[in-house]
Design an enzyme around this catalytic site. Structure first.
Site, PDB file in Angstrom:
ATOM      1  N   SER A 139      54.014  71.020  39.141  1.00 56.68           N
ATOM      2  CA  SER A 139      53.679  69.592  39.218  1.00 56.68           C
ATOM      3  C   SER A 139      52.381  69.442  39.979  1.00 56.68           C
ATOM      4  CB  SER A 139      54.794  68.831  39.949  1.00 56.68           C
ATOM      5  OG  SER A 139      54.392  67.520  40.295  1.00 56.68           O
ATOM      6  N   TYR A 152      61.101  67.816  46.564  1.00 59.94           N
ATOM      7  CA  TYR A 152      60.519  68.010  45.239  1.00 59.94           C
ATOM      8  C   TYR A 152      59.133  68.649  45.366  1.00 59.94           C
ATOM      9  CZ  TYR A 152      58.747  67.040  40.562  1.00 59.94           C
ATOM     10  OH  TYR A 152      58.215  67.168  39.293  1.00 59.94           O
TER      11      TYR A 152
END
Length: 256
Positions: A139, A152
């Protein structure tokens, strides 16, 4: 990675980026197997999308991964691409352990242990193929943090470094490691995120990803243009400004 002629397993592809990638790769002449936890949802996906095969898998459960691997390889012995797509994102408040610990453990189990266990289940087979690819999914938040999603961010940073490391470790085995680095994309990863105006529309993201896969078959990372603002912030020397901009613009950044 060649864009066609592969047999590809994508666990965690029942929605969002995973399903969009599965359909895009199917449409380019690949055999694609989609994995997910809910058998009834998999049945719906298979009925609505001819040509997709499905298998039930829970990537948080080692036994489920082992059983799914056996099933996939029995039915598709020519498998040569594994996409470790499954992932979760949670908003967390680290000012109180009662509010974040269970969430953090879930995120790490799914986003870090899941890919590790999947790769362990398939790497011997992929090595035997002699021309195979492991696709990991990190990401932009692996490189610039969003304040409200600490676990995350950390899990995706771990996926990035894992990708870099196993690429070195598997050098000479015939197994390539390709890292997909999405920006914020309009999916249901967080509540309301599918309508987040800051995020990239899913169809635009997938079109650019496929174009990059076609144009750059030897790439080690797939970076759409919009993620480069995050991916290269530290190298450009504007990391602090990018962190501030990301946390000012994302609608989730004001929570909690």
């Amino acid at each position: 990675m060649d864009i066609s002629g592969n047999t590809i397993f994508i666990p965690g592809a029942t929605s969002g980026i995973g399903l969009a990638l599965a359909l895009a790769l199917r449409d380019r002449g690949n055999t694609v197997i989609v994995g997910g936890r809910r058998t009834e949802l998999l049945d719906e996906i298979a009925a609505a999308n001819p040509g997709l095969a499905t298998v039930t898998i829970d990537t948080t459960d080692p036994a489920s991964i082992a059983a799914a691997a056996d099933q996939v390889l029995a039915k598709h012995p020519d498998l040569n691409v594994l996409v470790t797509m499954a992932g979760v994102m949670r908003i967390e408040d680290w000012r109180s352990p009662d509010t974040f610990l269970a969430s953090a453990e879930e995120v790490v189990t799914t986003n870090v242990l899941g890919p590790i266990r999947l790769i362990a289940a398939f790497v011997e087979h992929l090595r035997q193929r002699g021309n195979a690819t492991i696709v990991t999914v990190s990401s932009g938040l692996a490189f610039v943090p969003l304040r409200v999603t600490p676990s995350y961010n950390a899990s995706k940073a771990a996926v990035h470094m894992l990708s870099e490391s196993i690429r070195l470790n598997l050098a000479g085995t015939g197994v390539r490691v390709l890292e997909l680095v999405p920006p914020a994309v309009r999916t249901e990863l967080l509540p309301g995120h599918e309508s987040n105006e800051v995020a990239m529309p899913l169809d635009e993201f997938m079109s650019e990803v496929v174009a990059l896969l076609e144009a750059l078959p030897e790439a080690t990372e797939i970076q759409v243009e919009r993620v480069k603002f995050l991916r290269h912030a530290e190298a450009r020397g504007d990391y602090d400004q990018v962190v501030a901009a990301v946390n000012a613009s994302d609608p989730h950044a004001s929570t909690p």
